[in-house]
Design an enzyme around this catalytic site. Structure first.
Site: not given
Ligand code: F6R
Length: 607
Positions: A2, A27, A76, A100-101, A479, A483, A486, A502, A602
């Site tokens: 959060c 967040r 969150w 938060n936690g 990657e 992208k 998500e 396969h 995030k």
């Molecule tokens: C996807 C994304 C996530 C982060 C993952 C790790 O776009 O951003 O997959 O890469 O949650 O986060 P960090 O880099 O902050 O450890």
């Protein structure tokens, strides 16, 4: 995961907190709330609701709230569903709290302090408020210390006591809190982004220290009650990096910033034409003596690690494992003093990565972390840290953090080759010249964004998208596929093209667009044959290919994008930009909230 904010000073706190919560919304964004206290003391006024910060703002206007001291939260959900009651802040007795936690022993605490039936929400956070209330007899530090010793789990707590007007107390374990003085008081937050509008000087509250914010400034005490020293840091990114700069979404702005932030990451680390990590204290002996490398990371950061693996294995010839941090501990990891552990994380707070790193260090592994946020937990837990200079990354989907992580991995690979005496001066020069070309090559791709937009239109209504490639192309696509999933909610899978036949090729029909990336000279003929295989099953192929060579094969694509030419190992950079833009435009054209995809946050501080 959060966002938390606290402000005390002479200004109106509600506006400051609502603006900050909007910045922190990445967040977590399923509910939000603020609590304001009055100069004369008395119960805090709590305004909270399920929904976004903009909804909370309307509610605050309706209720005409005001105050000069307050705490705010954007949630969150972890414990307890998304509802008005479960939104923070939580009040109990004289205490108002945001958290938060995750408190793992909240059930035991409910039993021990006989809280059953006394709580209004289903959250573990309200339990903390109740335990604090139990211990509070006029001395906030003593109540906080006693409470913290009872908690198991992770927490960043900001607390107001109704009989101590104008003051905010905070304490944390694992989950982040940063704090700073403002012109007229003090501010705290889970992220520097919320502090940057006020000051460039801030500090990371050390774990299990208690800070007190008031108009007079900030004091900090350790758990034994001794005054603690504050280690100040300076924000080195430009404030304009935390606004949208005229773009409709942060994601687009952050994609467009990549040429600049790659320069910011690379240029200061080149001395005499060679990569140099003396500022980070990384000695050549460390890079020369390891026998194995283990990269630990999650999501996009892990995908950067996969590219690093290809680079290091092919250029240095040592074995590299890339391990999902969330799986690391459960696979009986074999790491020791000969294993260099590289932890990669944008936020520097991802709990799985942090725990895996701590474990590896206990096994004696030397460690380097690649982190974007200064002073973050992962940076502090590792022996050395190389900061990416991406600036604040606000969009939930990571873009510029990924490519700056790659930039660091290119530099690290080169330094390792030099440290091991593997490269001649000429080889080093050629490699470094190519790395320095990356920003311009990226600019060339970005200048064609409208063409990429048209390509993105062709998958707008797809239900499933496959992405195929081999070697480094496959790593890029992992990657690219993440992208797309998500931000657009289109199911997509990256597949090593040789593996497709396969089993998975059964899913390819005329309804399944396939994005194919072909950038590696040595793999090209095989990759083109694999494209032919999907095309003959009816798939419409979007081909991203290096250079403008005329292909001998009959036309095997329905759309083609020609990538500017670089040495093979650097083609990841231009190809990634195209895939980021495709995901972005699909999300934009579907009318989605590009920066805040559903269910995501995030910063992932829960296991
Ligand atoms: C996807 C994304 C996530 C982060 C993952 C790790 O776009 O951003 O997959 O890469 O949650 O986060 P960090 O880099 O902050 O450890």
């Amino acid at each position: 995961m959060c966002g938390i904010i606290g402000y005390t000073g002479t200004k109106e706190a509600s506006g400051i907190m609502l603006d900050a919560l909007e910045l922190l919304e990445y967040r977590g964004y399923d509910s939000a709330g603020i609590a304001l206290s009055d100069e004369n003391g008395g119960p805090a006024r709590i305004i909270k609701r399920a929904g976004r910060v903009k909804d909370l703002r309307l509610l605050c206007e309706e209720k005409n709230v005001s105050g000069h001291c307050g705490i705010g939260h954007t949630r969150w959900a972890t414990h307890g569903g998304v509802s008005d009651e479960n939104a923070h802040p939580h009040g109990y007795g004289k205490i108002t709290i945001i958290h938060n936690g995750i408190i793992e022993n909240y059930r035991q605490l409910i039993e021990k302090y006989e809280l059953d039936g006394k709580l209004k929400s289903q959250t573990d956070s309200e339990v903390v408020a109740a335990v604090l209330s139990h211990f509070y007899q006029g001395d906030p530090y003593s109540a906080i210390r006693k409470t913290v010793l009872k908690l198991k789990g992770t927490f960043a707590l900001a607390i107001m006591f109704e009989d101590i007007p104008g003051k905010i107390y905070a304490v944390r374990n694992v989950s982040p809190i940063v704090a700073a003085n403002t012109e007229d008081g003090a501010i705290l937050s889970s992220d520097v982004a919320a502090i940057v509008p006020f000051t460039t000087q801030y500090f990371v509250v050390p774990e299990l220290n208690v800070v007190c914010l008031s108009r007079e400034g900030i004091e900090m005490y350790d758990l034994s009650g001794d005054k603690a020293r504050i280690d100040w840091l300076t924000v080195d990114w430009d404030i304009s990096r935390s606004d949208k700069g005229g773009y409709p979404f942060y994601m687009e702005k952050e994609i467009m910033e990549q040429p600049d932030v790659i320069n910011d990451t690379v240029l200061p680390r080149i001395k005499d034409g060679k990569p140099d990590f003396t500022a980070e204290g990384i000695k050549d002996e460390m890079l020369a003596s390891c026998e194995r490398i283990c990269v630990i990371a999650c999501g996009t950061a892990m995908h950067a690690g996969l590219v690093g693996k290809s680079l290091i294995q092919s250029m240095i010839g040592i074995h590299v494992d890339v391990v999902m941090a969330s799986e690391f501990m459960y696979n009986d990891p074999v790491v020791n003093d000969k294993t260099l552990v590289i932890a990669i994380s944008q936020s520097g707070e991802t709990i799985d990565t942090l725990e895996a790193l701590k474990f590896a260090r206990k096994c004696g592994s030397p460690s380097i972390s690649i982190v974007n946020v200064k002073g973050a937990s992962i940076a502090r837990a590792s022996e050395h840290v190389i900061y990416t200079c991406a600036g604040p990354e606000i969009a939930v989907a990571s873009t510029k953090a990924y490519t700056t992580q790659l930039a660091v991995l290119y530099l690290l690979t080169a330094r390792m080759a030099i440290a091991r005496g593997l490269w001649s001066e000429d080889q080093t020069k050629k490699y470094m010249d190519e790395l320095l070309r990356v920003p311009d090559v990226m600019k060339e791709v970005l200048s064609q964004k409208e063409e990429i937009h048209h390509i993105a239109d062709t998958i707008l209504n797809a239900k499933d998208v496959f992405m195929i490639g081999r070697g480094l192309d496959y790593s890029i696509l992992l990657e690219g596929s993440l992208k797309l999933k998500e931000v657009s909610y289109i199911h997509s899978e990256a597949y090593a093209s040789g593996e497709l036949k396969h089993g998975t090729i059964a899913l390819i029909t005329s309804e399944t667009p396939v994005i194919a990336v072909v950038t590696q000279d040595k793999l090209k003929s095989k990759e083109l044959s694999n494209i032919k295989e999907v095309q003959s099953r009816g798939a419409k192929v979007i081909l991203l290919i290096k250079g403008d060579e005329v292909l001998e094969q009959e036309k095997i694509w329905s759309r083609i994008f020609r990538l500017p030419v670089m040495e093979d190992e650097f083609m990841v950079m231009p190809a990634s930009v195209v895939l980021q833009l495709i995901a972005y435009y699909v999300s934009l054209d579907k009318g989605l909230d590009v920066d805040k995809p559903r269910n995501l946050a995030k910063v992932v501080t829960v296991e």
